[in-house]
Write a protein that holds these residues in place. Structure first.
Motif, short mmCIF file in Angstrom:
data_model
loop_
_atom_site.label_atom_id
_atom_site.label_comp_id
_atom_site.label_asym_id
_atom_site.label_seq_id
_atom_site.Cartn_x
_atom_site.Cartn_y
_atom_site.Cartn_z
N LYS A 111 0.83 -1.21 0.00
CA LYS A 111 0.00 0.00 0.00
C LYS A 111 0.86 1.26 0.00
CE LYS A 111 -4.27 -1.81 1.92
NZ LYS A 111 -5.20 -1.86 3.06
N ASP A 142 2.08 2.24 -3.35
CA ASP A 142 1.02 2.41 -4.35
C ASP A 142 0.89 1.24 -5.33
OD1 ASP A 142 0.14 4.87 -3.35
OD2 ASP A 142 1.70 5.94 -4.47
N VAL A 199 -3.67 0.42 -6.75
CA VAL A 199 -3.44 0.96 -8.10
C VAL A 199 -3.23 -0.14 -9.13
CG1 VAL A 199 -1.98 2.46 -9.50
CG2 VAL A 199 -2.52 3.11 -7.15
#
Length: 191
Positions: A10, A13, A17
């Motif tokens: 996380k 990203d 994503v």
């Protein structure tokens, strides 16, 4: 690796994503330079020029698919080619990557000068059966065009791979070895 995989994916990203859910565990990825991929730590293009050894807790009677991507092509701020597929091996019997079906040959990292850090992500998927990858092009090291704008999410969906069971990633930026890598490709095959 003591870092929490969900948190690391996380923070960098990757989730949500690129993939919906973080892998369950870290895969062990070791390059011949004895460099270990360690949850977002930096490695140089020179250190990762040779295909790595990838290990995970594999069931010997199942098959797996390994995907390595760069979602930051040509740069993290302008990822126009998201995702660039560096390596894909399907139908891996148990933990034996070398016995899998090579769809995209391993391509070393080559972040361009001035583009900053790129993330290089390894994802392992457990297959529910031996997959028919006959429609996937076989891509050599010399060919970059089919690697552009790859979608791990779409590929996993198309071949019913579900969520990754293991993964890892590192970051890299331009170094003096990148021109050596780029010299191996025809000029018309730029990305």
């Amino acid at each position: 690796m003591e870092a929490d995989i969900n948190q690391m994916f996380k923070e960098h990203d990757i989730v949500p994503v690129l993939i919906d859910r973080a892998p369950l565990v870290f895969a062990k990825v070791v390059y011949r330079s004895k460099k270990l991929v360690d949850a977002g730590k930096e490695l140089s293009p020179a250190e990762v020029r040779i295909e790595p050894k990838v290990e995970w807790c594999a069931d010997p009677i199942l098959f797996y698919t390994l995907i390595m991507i760069d979602p930051d092509s040509p740069s993290r701020t302008e990822p126009l080619n998201r995702e660039f597929a560096h390596w894909i091996v399907g139908n891996i019997p148990g933990k034996h990557v070398e016995q899998g079906e090579v769809l995209f040959e391993y391509l070393p990292t080559f972040p361009r000068s001035g583009t900053g850090f790129h993330r290089y992500i390894f994802l392992l998927y457990q297959q529910y059966c031996r997959n028919d990858y006959s429609e996937v092009p076989r891509v050599s090291r010399k060919n970059r065009t089919p690697r552009l704008c790859f979608s791990t999410r779409d590929f996993a969906r198309r071949y019913s791979l579900g969520h990754p069971i293991a993964g890892n990633f590192f970051i890299a930026q331009f170094d003096e070895y990148v021109p050596v890598i780029l010299a191996q490709f025809p000029a018309s095959n730029e990305y």
